[in-house]
Design a protein around this motif. Structure first.
Motif, PDB file in Angstrom:
ATOM      1  N   LYS A 491      53.333  43.135  25.952  1.00 28.07           N
ATOM      2  CA  LYS A 491      51.888  42.721  26.426  1.00 28.07           C
ATOM      3  C   LYS A 491      52.088  42.180  27.907  1.00 28.07           C
ATOM      4  O   LYS A 491      52.673  41.465  28.376  1.00 28.07           O
ATOM      5  N   LEU A 492      50.910  42.265  28.577  1.00 32.62           N
ATOM      6  CA  LEU A 492      50.455  41.688  29.761  1.00 32.62           C
ATOM      7  C   LEU A 492      49.077  41.090  29.984  1.00 32.62           C
ATOM      8  O   LEU A 492      48.271  41.860  29.237  1.00 32.62           O
ATOM      9  N   ILE A 493      48.870  39.866  30.532  1.00 36.46           N
ATOM     10  CA  ILE A 493      47.564  39.392  30.479  1.00 36.46           C
ATOM     11  C   ILE A 493      47.458  39.145  32.131  1.00 36.46           C
ATOM     12  O   ILE A 493      48.101  38.515  32.699  1.00 36.46           O
ATOM     13  N   ARG A 494      46.460  39.714  32.580  1.00 34.98           N
ATOM     14  CA  ARG A 494      45.855  39.435  33.960  1.00 34.98           C
ATOM     15  C   ARG A 494      44.356  38.781  33.877  1.00 34.98           C
ATOM     16  O   ARG A 494      43.644  39.229  33.041  1.00 34.98           O
ATOM     17  N   GLU A 495      44.143  37.773  34.791  1.00 32.10           N
ATOM     18  CA  GLU A 495      43.090  36.861  34.693  1.00 32.10           C
ATOM     19  C   GLU A 495      42.197  37.054  36.207  1.00 32.10           C
ATOM     20  O   GLU A 495      43.313  37.147  37.279  1.00 32.10           O
ATOM     21  N   PHE A 496      41.104  37.266  36.449  1.00 35.39           N
ATOM     22  CA  PHE A 496      40.312  37.180  37.661  1.00 35.39           C
ATOM     23  C   PHE A 496      39.292  36.409  37.536  1.00 35.39           C
ATOM     24  O   PHE A 496      38.404  36.478  36.351  1.00 35.39           O
ATOM     25  N   GLY A 497      38.830  35.600  38.559  1.00 31.25           N
ATOM     26  CA  GLY A 497      37.514  34.803  38.414  1.00 31.25           C
ATOM     27  C   GLY A 497      37.207  34.617  39.943  1.00 31.25           C
ATOM     28  O   GLY A 497      38.090  34.904  40.960  1.00 31.25           O
ATOM     29  N   GLY A 498      36.191  34.065  40.070  1.00 32.54           N
ATOM     30  CA  GLY A 498      35.655  33.585  41.365  1.00 32.54           C
ATOM     31  C   GLY A 498      34.064  33.675  41.599  1.00 32.54           C
ATOM     32  O   GLY A 498      33.339  34.018  40.669  1.00 32.54           O
ATOM     33  N   LEU A 499      33.423  33.227  42.713  1.00 30.09           N
ATOM     34  CA  LEU A 499      32.325  33.171  43.146  1.00 30.09           C
ATOM     35  C   LEU A 499      31.819  34.159  43.705  1.00 30.09           C
ATOM     36  O   LEU A 499      32.291  35.006  44.465  1.00 30.09           O
ATOM     37  N   THR A 500      30.350  34.575  43.618  1.00 33.86           N
ATOM     38  CA  THR A 500      29.733  35.446  44.424  1.00 33.86           C
ATOM     39  C   THR A 500      28.405  34.942  44.546  1.00 33.86           C
ATOM     40  O   THR A 500      27.802  33.912  43.837  1.00 33.86           O
ATOM     41  N   GLY A 501      27.446  35.335  45.533  1.00 34.66           N
ATOM     42  CA  GLY A 501      26.249  34.720  45.985  1.00 34.66           C
ATOM     43  C   GLY A 501      25.588  35.745  46.768  1.00 34.66           C
ATOM     44  O   GLY A 501      25.958  36.753  47.297  1.00 34.66           O
TER      45      GLY A 501
END
Length: 753
Positions: A491-501
């Motif tokens: 199993k692999l877990i990848r996370e992505f996050g951040g701001l847009t505007g």
């Protein structure tokens, strides 16, 4: 589903009677004006006219109002009315010499209006010439400046906006954010124009409102709702014939609204095509396809409340054109009228359930959407009883918005979320990606204010996305499918996050001129194929490899749009520049796996820059604007900033010249010509060859016959009238020199009742 039915019953039980305003909107010649906007100022209560120019506003409280009627090309009318009982108000609109077009609401889910600084274009799908196009909605949409299509034979066209496509364009259909078309370039949207009224196209990054994927833009598909303006059963039945593939499409729609504010509608269609012919009369083997569609809609529409429960079923069988099709000894062509599916082909099924709700109050407005989408895709290549590649996807999507429309600054707060589960068919012969789950959530804030002649809009959003790859299934272990790094627990877990505007402004100089300026950011998390591909792709000679270390794509775009209208002349010009960091592209490598001699293709990342322009100029000639001419075009340039070379797979410069003449005293006959000019694409990128341009001529005539309140539309259109043989630069079959369809005579009949 059970809870949704309970909600419907609760609201239906509280329905009360109130006053209605109804009538018809026409022009000075007595012809109905379709798609006119009718609303009560300051009450948030409005509707649009149907094809017959009729409208109904229900559940109007007693009192005094300003009734506003507007339509493109006509002068806006405001009139004071006092409501104490049901009223019939018929309106005649005069031609507008100078007024800019304005549609109040672009998208109810996000609260986006036509005043937005975003560049928004609209195309109606109601014209008879748009019905039954073998290329579906994209056959009409790709003529919009800045919008192009990547083809994989008939029936599969992927939208590109300002040079960005595939999973960089979001499609909102029935309120659902479609995820089913992101598995590969050869997978279409899975939708058609059945029951569709118009499509709004947002050009440029719109992730602040629509989340991951809205890097290039958004297609907002709006359903037909003419039946809401009639308490009698209304609808249409029609058929289309396409000579190039001997294709036949038959469709029917019917709907009705009731005095208690309930409504119901149904749409059905069946379509069947043989292999198409190119301009040299050569049959392109296995380009055949067929589809079946069913749509159901039901809900309540009151003054301050509206909901809709909808269902769509779409089933497609799509032939896969082989890489060696243009070699005479390898062609899969049979007889001209053969429609039976032959190997290889795709079976694609979609089931979409959705619930949409809007409420309006003096102090606030709300919007709620919940949907569940089931998609199954089987690629069958070696034998009919075997599935070479099979994937199942379940997608739950929700969107909720609260708006505070009063005060100098209007505020909107929203939350969106997705739960996507992708699973392989365990009896598949090959496995391209692992099983996977995706969780995504985002919250956003949108503010807008009108300051004299300025309209200012700003938005901010935060998103979090978690992708879990799971290779623990027995069939993946038996296939020796390996995740990147070969983790022990598979199993692999990848996370992505951040701001847009985004931040922009619309300056209205007068009724003739308007300027839009906007800066916006967008993002896209890598899709499953880009992260975890590690296997052969059936129907191709590729072994595809992903990269789980990819970061999310991030874009920064500045654009400006100037609009002008004077007398019979109108023009729109847009320019843009877009920096995209961590841009993911797909390319062939030099290595080959020894066991099957397939070519290895890998996903890579780089930093890129895009810039371009779009324009659209129209002029109406003769009395009553009987002759309408237009010239439009677009170009986009894209560079790999790291490698300092052109980017691959970018649309060529393209231009459209159109002339439409409205004949007879009642304008019931339309004669038109379309010239589409595609330039040579000499600005080639990595592993790409130059592609010659081409010119296509389309001609047509439509006639409407009236029978009392009913009508019959007849259309005769010739696509590619000069029977050109050509290969488009954006064709996914360009590398194999598979040419596009030749001359196509399209016959349309549609009866409206």
């Amino acid at each position: 589903m059970r809870s949704l039915i309970i909600v419907l019953l609760v609201f239906c039980g509280n329905i009360s009677t109130a006053q209605t305003i109804s009538g018809k909107v026409g022009d000075k010649s007595g012809e109905p004006v379709a798609l006119a906007n009718i609303y009560l100022e300051d009450s948030k209560k409005g509707t649009t006219t149907g094809k017959d120019g009729k409208y109904i506003l229900r559940n109007i409280k007693r009192g005094s109002y300003q009734l506003v009627i507007s339509a493109m090309g006509y002068k806006t009318i405001k009139k004071g009315i006092t409501i104490s009982k049901d009223q019939i108000i018929n309106v005649t609109l005069g031609e507008s010499k100078d007024q800019l077009d304005e549609i109040l609401i672009v998208d109810t889910q996000t609260g986006l209006t036509r005043k937005t600084p975003y560049n928004v274009s609209t195309i109606s799908m109601q014209g008879i010439e748009n019905k039954g196009n073998p290329n579906g909605m994209m056959g009409s949409l790709r003529e919009l400046p800045g919008l192009y299509g990547a083809e994989f034979g008939q029936g599969i066209i992927k939208p590109f906006i300002r040079g960005l496509g595939f999973s960089r364009v979001v499609t909102i259909y029935q309120g659902n954010k479609l995820e089913n078309h992101q598995w590969g370039a050869d997978h279409g949207l899975g939708i058609n124009d059945l029951g569709v009224k118009r499509v709004e196209v947002v050009k440029g990054p719109a992730s602040v409102l629509y989340g991951s994927g809205a890097l290039g833009g958004v297609l907002l598909v709006k359903d037909e709702d003419n039946f809401m303006n009639s308490e009698k059963i209304t609808g249409s039945i029609g058929s289309t014939y396409n000579s190039v593939s001997r294709g036949i499409r038959t469709y029917a729609s019917a709907g009705k609204s009731f005095k208690n504010d309930l409504f119901f509608a149904v749409d059905m269609a069946m379509e069947n095509h043989a292999d198409y012919q190119n301009g040299d009369q050569r049959i392109i083997g296995n380009s055949r396809f067929n589809s079946k569609s069913l749509r159901l809609h039901s809900g309540v529409k009151k003054e301050n409340f509206e909901n809709k429960l909808a269902f769509t079923y779409n089933d497609q069988d799509l032939g896969i054109i082989h890489d060696e099709e243009m070699l005479p000894s390898e062609s899969l062509a049979t007889t001209p009228n053969d429609r039976k599916m032959q190997l290889p082909f795709q079976e694609v099924s979609d089931y979409l359930f959705s619930y949409n709700q809007e409420t309006k109050n003096e102090q606030f407005e709300t919007s709620l959407h919940i949907s569940r989408h089931f998609n199954e895709r089987r690629e069958i290549e070696s034998a009919r009883e075997l599935i070479d590649l099979g994937l199942k996807q379940n997608h739950t999507f929700f969107n909720a918005r609260l708006s505070l429309p009063n005060g100098k600054i209007k505020h909107s707060f929203g939350v969106q979320g997705s739960f996507v589960k992708t699973k392989n068919f365990e009896n598949s012969e090959d496995f391209l990606i692992p099983d996977a789950g995706v969780f995504e959530s985002g919250i956003y804030y949108l503010a807008s204010a009108s300051l004299d002649s300025w309209y200012v809009q700003g938005a901010l959003r935060y998103d979090y996305r978690q992708v879990t790859a799971d290779a623990t299934a027995a069939y993946l272990i038996a296939d020796e499918f390996i995740l990147p790094g070969n983790p022990e627990n598979r199993k692999l877990i990848r996370e992505f996050g951040g701001l847009t505007g985004s931040l922009g402004a619309t300056k209205t100089f007068n009724n003739q001129q308007q300027l839009k300026l906007n800066f916006s950011t967008g993002f896209r998390a890598p899709d499953l194929a880009e992260l975890f591909s590690n296997g052969p792709h059936p129907g191709t000679n590729r072994f595809e490899k992903g990269n789980d270390t990819f970061g999310r794509e991030q874009s920064y775009q500045v654009d400006a749009t100037y609009s002008f209208r004077k007398n019979k002349f109108q023009a729109n010009v847009s320019v843009f520049g877009n920096l995209v960091e961590n841009y993911i592209f797909f390319t062939a490598s030099l290595e080959q796996p020894p066991e099957n001699n397939q070519e290895i293709w890998s996903y890579l990342q780089t930093n890129t820059g895009f810039y371009g322009m779009e324009f659209d100029v129209k002029y109406n000639w003769l009395n009553e604007n009987r002759l309408e001419t237009s010239v439009s075009g677009a170009f986009v340039r894209a560079r790999d900033l790291d490698a300092r070379e052109n980017l691959s797979f970018i649309p060529p410069d393209n231009f459209n010249l159109k002339a439409t003449y409205y004949a007879l005293s009642d304008k019931s006959m339309t004669i038109f010509s379309r010239l589409r000019i595609i330039s040579d694409q000499n600005k080639t990128g990595l592993n790409e060859e130059k592609t010659p341009g081409y010119t296509l001529l389309n001609l047509g005539v439509n006639k409407k016959f009236r029978f009392g309140k009913n009508s019959l539309d007849a259309g005769f259109t010739i696509h590619n009238a000069l029977d050109k043989t050509y290969v488009d630069h954006m064709s996914l079959l360009r590398a194999f020199n598979v040419s596009s369809p030749g001359r196509n005579i399209m016959l349309n009949l549609k009866y409206d009742f």
